[in-house]
Write an enzyme that holds these catalytic residues in place. Sequence first.
Site, short mmCIF file in Angstrom:
data_model
loop_
_atom_site.label_atom_id
_atom_site.label_comp_id
_atom_site.label_asym_id
_atom_site.label_seq_id
_atom_site.Cartn_x
_atom_site.Cartn_y
_atom_site.Cartn_z
N HIS A 2 -34.96 -72.62 -3.57
CA HIS A 2 -36.04 -73.57 -3.35
C HIS A 2 -36.20 -74.42 -4.60
CE1 HIS A 2 -39.56 -75.01 -1.20
NE2 HIS A 2 -40.21 -75.00 -2.36
N ASP B 203 -43.52 -52.11 -13.54
CA ASP B 203 -42.09 -51.87 -13.73
C ASP B 203 -41.30 -53.18 -13.62
OD1 ASP B 203 -39.69 -50.43 -14.08
OD2 ASP B 203 -40.60 -48.69 -13.10
N CYS C 183 -38.62 -66.11 -21.96
CA CYS C 183 -39.65 -65.14 -21.62
C CYS C 183 -40.90 -65.27 -22.49
CB CYS C 183 -39.10 -63.72 -21.72
SG CYS C 183 -37.87 -63.38 -20.46
#
Length: 329
Positions: free
Chosen positions: A136, A46, A14
């Site tokens: 994908h 959110d 992240c």
Amino acid sequence: MKVDLLKLVEYGGCSAKIPAKQLEEILKFLPLPSDPNILVDIDTHDDAGVYRISDELALVLTTDFFPPVCSDPYEFGQIAAANSISDVYAMGGDPVLALNIVMFPAKGLPLEAYAEMLKGGFDKATEAGVRIIGGHTIDDTPPKYGLAVVGFVHPEKIMTNAGARPGDKLILTKPLGTGVIMAAQRMGIADQSDIEEAKRQMKLLNKTGAEVMKRHGIKGATDITGFGLAGHLLKMARASKVSINISMKKVPLIGKTYSLVDDGCIPGASFRNLEYCENDTSFSPDLDYNLKMIAFDAQTSGGLLMSVPADRLMLLFLICTAGLSSFGL
Ligand code: CO
Ligand code: CO
């Protein structure tokens, strides 16, 4: 051939997110769709979007993907999946279905590494009760992996980052430090035991914490990822229109996180997160510099942050510490 995915990336997990400040600038140009069935959209930043299907049922939709945070493809797959699914838990939802999102170099890495990464994601999704039914792929370097996840929630039982109320207390369900430890690993100064603990925490599903929140009707929740504890709390404070105090001395840390910051392990993402929050955050004059920077450390697959009515704090804290490695703030 043993593949080391960390050799391929500069930022992993992240911490590879677009800085929050830049992202807000970009999102300003995007019109908000209007539909009375949209219960949560990007307006409040959110964890996921929520769409009402009926009075009893709403869909929770989210996606997360990122470059490797660890060397081993199977473990990376597990961490990426746990992180993606967490955003459904943070909304009070039950994750049900997912699609793989995969970027992987078609040449230069053995196909087994690719398969192992997907197997890691599959096994973690299965543990969460999530069925992966498609996906994908793109030929790209460095690899990136994650899921688009669909969950269900009762429209009246959604937990949002706008649900914190004055007087609430906070509970965080995982210790901080994954960004610092990963930076230390790159510098070759992390203890193996800390690396293992960071990976164990990142692989841990936020499922148990989510069940506790559901049973106790918690309204305010989010999960702690790329913007760090302080960044996600600022988003919660803005969405809930409250101010939030935290005492960093009470926040649990993984292994030697604190002393690694002394050794210079402060990832670039921490400074970007600090810059994003600076104007709306005040720091106590006796706040230790290391703890301040750890508050902004980008977490990968971090814990749930619940905003709990004060009269239920002790009960929830005890349940969490019994069932999880959880902590009050
Ligand atoms: Co989130
Ligand atoms: Co997310």
